[in-house]
Motif scaffolding. Structure first.
Motif, mmCIF file in Angstrom:
data_model
loop_
_atom_site.group_PDB
_atom_site.id
_atom_site.type_symbol
_atom_site.label_atom_id
_atom_site.label_comp_id
_atom_site.label_asym_id
_atom_site.label_seq_id
_atom_site.Cartn_x
_atom_site.Cartn_y
_atom_site.Cartn_z
ATOM 1 N N UNK A 230 39.349 18.617 -31.620
ATOM 2 C CA UNK A 230 37.949 18.764 -31.212
ATOM 3 C C UNK A 230 37.002 18.482 -32.364
ATOM 4 N N UNK A 231 37.354 18.950 -33.562
ATOM 5 C CA UNK A 231 36.533 18.685 -34.741
ATOM 6 C C UNK A 231 36.491 17.194 -35.048
ATOM 7 N N UNK A 232 37.609 16.517 -34.876
ATOM 8 C CA UNK A 232 37.655 15.073 -35.118
ATOM 9 C C UNK A 232 36.738 14.322 -34.161
ATOM 10 N N UNK A 233 36.726 14.739 -32.896
ATOM 11 C CA UNK A 233 35.832 14.108 -31.907
ATOM 12 C C UNK A 233 34.377 14.301 -32.316
ATOM 13 N N UNK A 234 34.030 15.508 -32.770
ATOM 14 C CA UNK A 234 32.657 15.780 -33.206
ATOM 15 C C UNK A 234 32.271 14.914 -34.393
ATOM 16 N N UNK A 235 33.148 14.826 -35.376
ATOM 17 C CA UNK A 235 32.855 14.048 -36.582
ATOM 18 C C UNK A 235 32.713 12.569 -36.254
ATOM 19 N N UNK A 236 33.637 12.042 -35.484
ATOM 20 C CA UNK A 236 33.583 10.623 -35.128
ATOM 21 C C UNK A 236 32.319 10.315 -34.332
ATOM 22 N N UNK A 237 31.934 11.212 -33.432
ATOM 23 C CA UNK A 237 30.707 11.013 -32.651
ATOM 24 C C UNK A 237 29.488 10.950 -33.546
ATOM 25 N N UNK A 238 29.392 11.865 -34.508
ATOM 26 C CA UNK A 238 28.260 11.869 -35.430
ATOM 27 C C UNK A 238 28.245 10.603 -36.279
ATOM 28 N N UNK A 239 29.400 10.200 -36.782
ATOM 29 C CA UNK A 239 29.472 8.998 -37.614
ATOM 30 C C UNK A 239 29.008 7.773 -36.835
ATOM 31 N N UNK A 240 29.481 7.626 -35.610
ATOM 32 C CA UNK A 240 29.089 6.470 -34.791
ATOM 33 C C UNK A 240 27.597 6.499 -34.489
ATOM 34 N N UNK A 241 27.067 7.658 -34.098
ATOM 35 C CA UNK A 241 25.651 7.766 -33.767
ATOM 36 C C UNK A 241 24.764 7.455 -34.969
ATOM 37 N N UNK A 242 25.121 7.984 -36.128
ATOM 38 C CA UNK A 242 24.315 7.728 -37.322
ATOM 39 C C UNK A 242 24.372 6.256 -37.705
ATOM 40 N N UNK A 243 25.543 5.638 -37.595
ATOM 41 C CA UNK A 243 25.657 4.206 -37.899
ATOM 42 C C UNK A 243 24.792 3.370 -36.955
ATOM 43 N N UNK A 244 24.804 3.728 -35.677
ATOM 44 C CA UNK A 244 23.967 3.014 -34.700
ATOM 45 C C UNK A 244 22.495 3.148 -35.065
ATOM 46 N N UNK A 245 22.078 4.338 -35.478
ATOM 47 C CA UNK A 245 20.672 4.558 -35.829
ATOM 48 C C UNK A 245 20.275 3.798 -37.089
ATOM 49 N N UNK A 246 21.190 3.668 -38.035
ATOM 50 C CA UNK A 246 20.877 2.889 -39.234
ATOM 51 C C UNK A 246 20.762 1.407 -38.918
ATOM 52 N N UNK A 247 21.609 0.914 -38.016
ATOM 53 C CA UNK A 247 21.567 -0.507 -37.639
ATOM 54 C C UNK A 247 20.310 -0.820 -36.842
ATOM 55 N N UNK A 248 19.923 0.081 -35.937
ATOM 56 C CA UNK A 248 18.765 -0.158 -35.072
ATOM 57 C C UNK A 248 17.435 0.225 -35.713
ATOM 58 N N UNK A 249 17.456 0.841 -36.872
ATOM 59 C CA UNK A 249 16.223 1.181 -37.566
ATOM 60 C C UNK A 249 15.672 2.547 -37.262
ATOM 61 N N UNK A 250 16.383 3.348 -36.467
ATOM 62 C CA UNK A 250 15.930 4.721 -36.221
ATOM 63 C C UNK A 250 15.988 5.520 -37.515
ATOM 64 N N UNK A 251 17.043 5.301 -38.287
ATOM 65 C CA UNK A 251 17.137 5.857 -39.646
ATOM 66 C C UNK A 251 16.784 4.750 -40.613
ATOM 67 N N UNK A 252 15.656 4.877 -41.284
ATOM 68 C CA UNK A 252 15.194 3.836 -42.198
ATOM 69 C C UNK A 252 14.904 4.379 -43.593
#
Length: 261
Positions: free
Chosen positions: A129-151
């Motif tokens: 369960x912890x692995x699912x949480x970590x992977x989800x956060x990593x993917x979401x943050x990467x998507x936000x950096x690519x799309x410019x939400x995190x700049x």
């Protein structure tokens, strides 16, 4: 006489604002995130005080151990970095995403002593369960950096994400020294980001770049950041003490071996 159908104009000004308000996150969500973070803080504080009382920093955690309850708390406390829909235009908004992501890292380090007191099947289930949480956060943050939400703090986010994945791998193999070193790196990165924000090196450019818009979380963002920083610092203290105790023990063992030789 034919009756004409009643037509309701849904594009009127008095309808649209209410629809937007209903679908928009409000500061209450930020307050709930901060409240759950404080629950994590006091749970960690209790376990820390118990460790100090018995002079056993490696004492297994009781209230903030790796289980379904703490994983639920952690998923709520880290809502901001997985929010893909809300604009976070200011530097403090961007800092809140970084602090939430960093909070996961320090919790990974704090969880380690509790792994040894769980049954094998339960421990595997919690780690999955912890692995699912970590992977989800990593993917979401990467998507936000690519799309410019995190700049803002992009480099810091990359470092924290790498540390997070390393800590997750370390939890599967229980290497204590690596945990202390990686958590120290996370602490340095987060402190650097906080100092940059307080110095207003990023605030002006980020706000101008987004047209001066304030996020829907509004003033609650700072409350979230402060509570997460307190929790992160407490967790860093505990992980650091465990690391120091481990190193001191290894030195004593080495010294005793040398004396025997």
């Amino acid at each position: 006489m034919t009756q004409q159908p009643c037509i309701i104009d849904m594009s009127s000004d008095h309808v649209t604002p209410h629809a937007e308000d209903a679908s928009r996150p409000v500061p209450v969500i930020g307050l709930c995130t901060a409240l759950v973070t404080m629950v994590c803080f006091f749970s960690m504080l209790y376990d820390t005080l118990v460790g100090f009382r018995f002079r056993k920093p490696w004492l297994p955690c009781q209230y903030f151990a790796l289980n379904s309850f703490t994983l639920s708390l952690l998923s709520i406390a880290t809502k901001l970095p997985v929010d893909l829909t809300t604009s976070m235009p200011s530097a403090q908004d961007q800092l809140s995403k970084l602090s939430s992501t960093s909070l996961i890292c320090i919790c990974l380090g704090f969880f380690m002593p509790s792994l040894g007191i769980k049954q094998e099947l339960e421990c595997f289930s919690n780690m999955a369960a912890l692995t699912v949480l970590v992977v989800t956060v990593v993917v979401d943050v990467c998507v936000q950096m690519v799309t410019g939400v995190i700049f803002v703090f992009k480099v810091e986010h990359v470092i924290i994400l790498v540390c997070m994945l390393v800590l997750l791998a370390v939890l599967w193999i229980s290497h204590c020294a690596t945990t202390g070193m990686v958590c120290t790196v996370c602490l340095v990165v987060l402190v650097e980001a906080v100092l940059r924000t307080l110095a207003h090196k990023e605030s002006k450019s980020s706000i101008i770049g987004k047209g001066g818009v304030v996020s829907d979380y509004e003033w609650s963002v700072w409350i979230v950041v402060v509570t997460q920083l307190l929790t992160f610092l407490l967790g860093s203290l505990v992980v650091g003490l465990r690391w120091f105790t481990l190193v001191a023990h290894m030195n004593l063992v080495g010294l005793g071996t040398g004396m025997k030789c």
